[in-house]
Design a protein around this motif. Sequence first.
Motif, mmCIF file in Angstrom:
data_model
loop_
_atom_site.group_PDB
_atom_site.id
_atom_site.type_symbol
_atom_site.label_atom_id
_atom_site.label_comp_id
_atom_site.label_asym_id
_atom_site.label_seq_id
_atom_site.Cartn_x
_atom_site.Cartn_y
_atom_site.Cartn_z
ATOM 1 N N SER A 124 4.748 13.025 -1.867
ATOM 2 C CA SER A 124 3.947 13.934 -2.678
ATOM 3 C C SER A 124 3.226 13.207 -3.810
ATOM 4 O O SER A 124 2.399 13.792 -4.496
ATOM 5 N N SER A 125 3.546 11.940 -4.039
ATOM 6 C CA SER A 125 2.875 11.194 -5.110
ATOM 7 C C SER A 125 1.439 10.921 -4.701
ATOM 8 O O SER A 125 1.152 10.668 -3.536
ATOM 9 N N VAL A 126 0.523 10.944 -5.694
ATOM 10 C CA VAL A 126 -0.886 10.774 -5.333
ATOM 11 C C VAL A 126 -1.289 9.312 -5.172
ATOM 12 O O VAL A 126 -2.301 9.011 -4.578
ATOM 13 N N HIS A 127 -0.456 8.388 -5.698
ATOM 14 C CA HIS A 127 -0.850 6.977 -5.567
ATOM 15 C C HIS A 127 -0.580 6.463 -4.153
ATOM 16 O O HIS A 127 0.003 7.159 -3.335
ATOM 17 N N SER A 128 -1.032 5.216 -3.900
ATOM 18 C CA SER A 128 -1.049 4.736 -2.518
ATOM 19 C C SER A 128 0.358 4.585 -1.932
ATOM 20 O O SER A 128 0.543 4.735 -0.735
ATOM 21 N N ILE A 129 1.354 4.296 -2.768
ATOM 22 C CA ILE A 129 2.715 4.174 -2.224
ATOM 23 C C ILE A 129 3.157 5.527 -1.689
ATOM 24 O O ILE A 129 3.803 5.634 -0.652
ATOM 25 N N ALA A 171 5.768 21.885 -2.773
ATOM 26 C CA ALA A 171 4.781 22.359 -1.800
ATOM 27 C C ALA A 171 4.867 21.644 -0.453
ATOM 28 O O ALA A 171 3.959 21.748 0.358
ATOM 29 N N GLN A 172 5.972 20.921 -0.207
ATOM 30 C CA GLN A 172 6.061 20.160 1.039
ATOM 31 C C GLN A 172 5.995 21.064 2.273
ATOM 32 O O GLN A 172 6.236 22.259 2.195
ATOM 33 N N GLU A 220 -3.623 2.159 -10.201
ATOM 34 C CA GLU A 220 -3.223 1.896 -8.815
ATOM 35 C C GLU A 220 -3.999 0.708 -8.249
ATOM 36 O O GLU A 220 -3.449 -0.121 -7.519
ATOM 37 N N ALA A 253 5.817 14.689 -9.041
ATOM 38 C CA ALA A 253 5.283 14.437 -7.701
ATOM 39 C C ALA A 253 5.214 15.738 -6.912
ATOM 40 O O ALA A 253 4.304 15.950 -6.132
ATOM 41 N N THR A 310 10.558 8.907 -7.135
ATOM 42 C CA THR A 310 11.588 8.411 -6.223
ATOM 43 C C THR A 310 11.829 6.961 -6.558
ATOM 44 O O THR A 310 11.030 6.339 -7.263
ATOM 45 N N ASN A 334 12.418 13.166 4.159
ATOM 46 C CA ASN A 334 13.295 12.051 4.486
ATOM 47 C C ASN A 334 12.587 11.150 5.495
ATOM 48 O O ASN A 334 12.792 11.252 6.703
ATOM 49 N N LYS A 344 16.836 9.048 0.694
ATOM 50 C CA LYS A 344 16.233 10.382 0.663
ATOM 51 C C LYS A 344 16.952 11.268 1.675
ATOM 52 O O LYS A 344 17.577 10.782 2.598
ATOM 53 N N GLY A 345 16.835 12.570 1.491
ATOM 54 C CA GLY A 345 17.397 13.490 2.480
ATOM 55 C C GLY A 345 18.879 13.733 2.315
ATOM 56 O O GLY A 345 19.526 14.230 3.229
ATOM 57 N N TYR A 394 1.844 1.660 -10.386
ATOM 58 C CA TYR A 394 2.047 3.020 -9.891
ATOM 59 C C TYR A 394 2.729 3.899 -10.928
ATOM 60 O O TYR A 394 3.845 3.616 -11.349
ATOM 61 N N LEU A 452 -4.702 7.167 -13.307
ATOM 62 C CA LEU A 452 -3.723 6.839 -12.269
ATOM 63 C C LEU A 452 -4.357 5.956 -11.188
ATOM 64 O O LEU A 452 -3.790 4.947 -10.778
ATOM 65 N N TYR A 481 8.912 3.245 0.501
ATOM 66 C CA TYR A 481 9.940 4.002 -0.203
ATOM 67 C C TYR A 481 9.357 5.108 -1.076
ATOM 68 O O TYR A 481 10.077 5.820 -1.747
ATOM 69 N N GLY A 482 8.038 5.277 -1.046
ATOM 70 C CA GLY A 482 7.402 6.225 -1.966
ATOM 71 C C GLY A 482 7.763 7.666 -1.709
ATOM 72 O O GLY A 482 8.338 8.008 -0.683
ATOM 73 N N ASN A 483 7.412 8.516 -2.670
ATOM 74 C CA ASN A 483 7.562 9.955 -2.513
ATOM 75 C C ASN A 483 6.244 10.458 -1.920
ATOM 76 O O ASN A 483 5.195 10.304 -2.535
ATOM 77 N N SER A 510 2.225 17.654 -7.701
ATOM 78 C CA SER A 510 0.980 16.904 -7.818
ATOM 79 C C SER A 510 -0.002 17.253 -6.719
ATOM 80 O O SER A 510 -1.197 17.093 -6.886
ATOM 81 N N THR A 547 11.878 16.691 -1.013
ATOM 82 C CA THR A 547 11.259 15.409 -0.702
ATOM 83 C C THR A 547 11.584 15.030 0.732
ATOM 84 O O THR A 547 12.733 15.099 1.146
ATOM 85 N N TYR A 562 5.936 -0.892 -9.788
ATOM 86 C CA TYR A 562 6.294 0.498 -9.507
ATOM 87 C C TYR A 562 6.929 1.140 -10.738
ATOM 88 O O TYR A 562 8.070 0.826 -11.105
ATOM 89 N N ARG A 594 0.952 7.916 -0.771
ATOM 90 C CA ARG A 594 0.071 8.260 0.356
ATOM 91 C C ARG A 594 0.487 7.530 1.630
ATOM 92 O O ARG A 594 0.387 8.078 2.721
#
Lengths: 373, 389
Positions: A13-18, A207-208, B315, B326, B12, A218, B210-211, B320, B311, A9-11, B329, A216, B6, A20
């Motif tokens: 663009s987030s740098v953490h593993s969720i 920047a996507q 992690e 984000a 999100t 989908n 999302k979306g 998180y 961070l 469910y992560g974003n 980032s 963000t 989280y 990524r």
Amino acid sequence: MLPYFTDIYGNPSSVHSIGRDAKRVIDTERAKIAEILGAKPREIFFTASGSEADNWAIKGVAAANRKKGNHIITTSIEHHAVLHTCQYLERQGFEVTYLPVDSYGKVSIEDVEKAVRKDTILISIMHANNEIGTIQPIAEIGELAKSKGIPFHTDAVQTTGTIPVNVKDLNVDMLSLSAHKFHGPKGIGVLYARNGRIGDNLIHGGAQEANKRAGTENIPYIVGMSTALQLAVENMEENRKKVQMLRDDIISFVLNNIDHVRLNGHPTDRLPGNANFSFNYIEGESLLLMLDMKGICASSGSACTSGSLDPSHVLLAIGLSHEVAHGSVRFSLSDENTQEDVDYLKEALPGIVKTLRNISPLYNGRKEGNNHV
Amino acid sequence: MKKEYYLDNGATTRPYEEVVDLVANISKNCYGNSSSLHTKGIEAERIINQAKEDLANILGVKPSEIYFTSGGTESNNMAISGSIMANRKKGKHLITTKIEHSAVLEVFKHYEAEGYETDFISVDESGKVNVDELLRAIRKDTVLVSVMAVNNETGCIQPIKEIGDKIKTLKDKPLYHVDAVQAFGKMPIKPQSFGADLLSISGHKFHGPKGVGVLYIKTGTKIEPVMWGGGHQGGMRSGTMDTPGIAGLALAAKMVYSNLDATGRKISELRRSLLDFVKDKFKDAVIHSEHCSLDHIVSISFPNVKGEVLLHHLEAKGIYVSTGSACSSSGKSKSHVLKAMGVAPELLDGTIRISFSEFNEQEDIEKLKEALEEIIPVITIKNRSKVMR
């Protein structure tokens, strides 16, 4: 799609593993889609729909090339996502040539060539028409565009997943597709752009998508689209045969058993699941309603314009009169349809047409030899 | 699976189970195109109309003023580009603030490059927009004013009602857009009481999908479409409608607002517990926008700490958080928001954002506290150099 709502469910663009994890999913699916289309991953851009992909391709090239020229070539039978975008650009001072089509709905290469000018900055021609199913000679037009150095965009919303769509074979620089036309989710599409080159951005922000399409991502829908495309391509030949057989069954039944009817579109170069008829002397909308009461879902023209009372611009472009165009109905089949569905339609259709004609002043007028009613 | 803590809900949120079930159910069973005239189409149209009504109720507006988009970014683009293009004759002057989300800022920068004069209004050190400066900037040829309801990095609640009240009284008033992406679902959002003509919402920030997003457009607002085509949504936004996503967004909105007070109390306690701890243990840490922030977002700078290092250490423990937003980032640039607030350069790098949702529990905060206490001394640069000596 479901695990991608709850687990990933992560974003992206987030740098953490969720985040990524989500990013990795997108990269993987992008590569899969690219491979199917004969493209590189960096040439695939996710959009929210086929309409957005069309708007972006056309407005983007137009805005980026204003200094080079202001002439665009398209056809008179494009989907409204292309037509209305071109009309909008006309209001901004661009010049647009809307090429005619023949009675089967085909564009001629000669016409394209004749329309090309020094200041032409884009050619946009759909791969297959959504209403009458006619497939255009895209590879040849692409060849011509390439020789003239003009970017060439095709709206492949109706064809992707149904017939082979390979950006190299088609000689296109840009291509739009939409997932829900091949059993994928609504609300997701792709714009392919050769070497990742599109004109200006349409949606600005984060920047996507290599800084070209903000928002963000989908993820569930991207996975859904990719999965649907893989399934569609894997089963394409088998589905095409099956759907075409059902479609041909409908066509020969209708032409042999109902009078005053015309098949619209090309006899052979047409989408496997498309059958579009004009039933003289009746209203397509009334026919639809009566079919609907029997549980049969069809459409008059395209779904997007079904609210309007204007006759289809496509049917007018192939030379039908307003009256005949109004009596047109499109049956579009997918691999989920069966012979049973077709038999049911065959059983219901003649009776409905007869009932409607019996109450039609036009039909009764015809019988009395009075065609002016 | 390792337990996840989280705390990055500003980026999100995890969708509600009920939302996922509904999206799946509608995808399977109500797959019609809402523009089709037959039963399958009408069924989809009915779902969309119900969603419009539900959102209109929550926002206190008319269902006909609700438009669905592919997300907050598209809503912002549609509001800004659409109103600028429709009001070209009125003028070429625009106003926004220095702390907007990139989905607003980048659109303004695009029009600036196109020759529009744009004022980016500053904020005070707490992160609040300078209302006087903004009002003074409004001219006869100002086409649009766009201000966010809540800043996504600091959580600072902006004086959008105060600005809207003033704009309302002007003779040649500009259109007023509010980016409520970070605010919706966390506080009451009533566009009419803010005096907003346009207001953006994004589904995935409040446990929706999302979306999918919403743009509120007040009846009579002069705005042009960005997405042309089949004429969906009264011609304002063409594109086949994402029935499952729309229904999912509406359900999430209903759920989040039916729980607003209870969630608010819970999150307020989580926040207080975290802030008390930080103030007690890290005397030189700076808490940004402490007094104007929504409880849901906590922005903290630790001196001599690299936010990104922190961070990744968090992690590793399954916690998180984020540095800044984000969306920027991956851009690596320093936070434009903190810079606008005048935060000292040496603190910019050491900032993390902790953002809560109703899914968080005290346990998450305890885990975070424990981790901070362990990690911060190890990664603080001053301490490390001592060890090396």
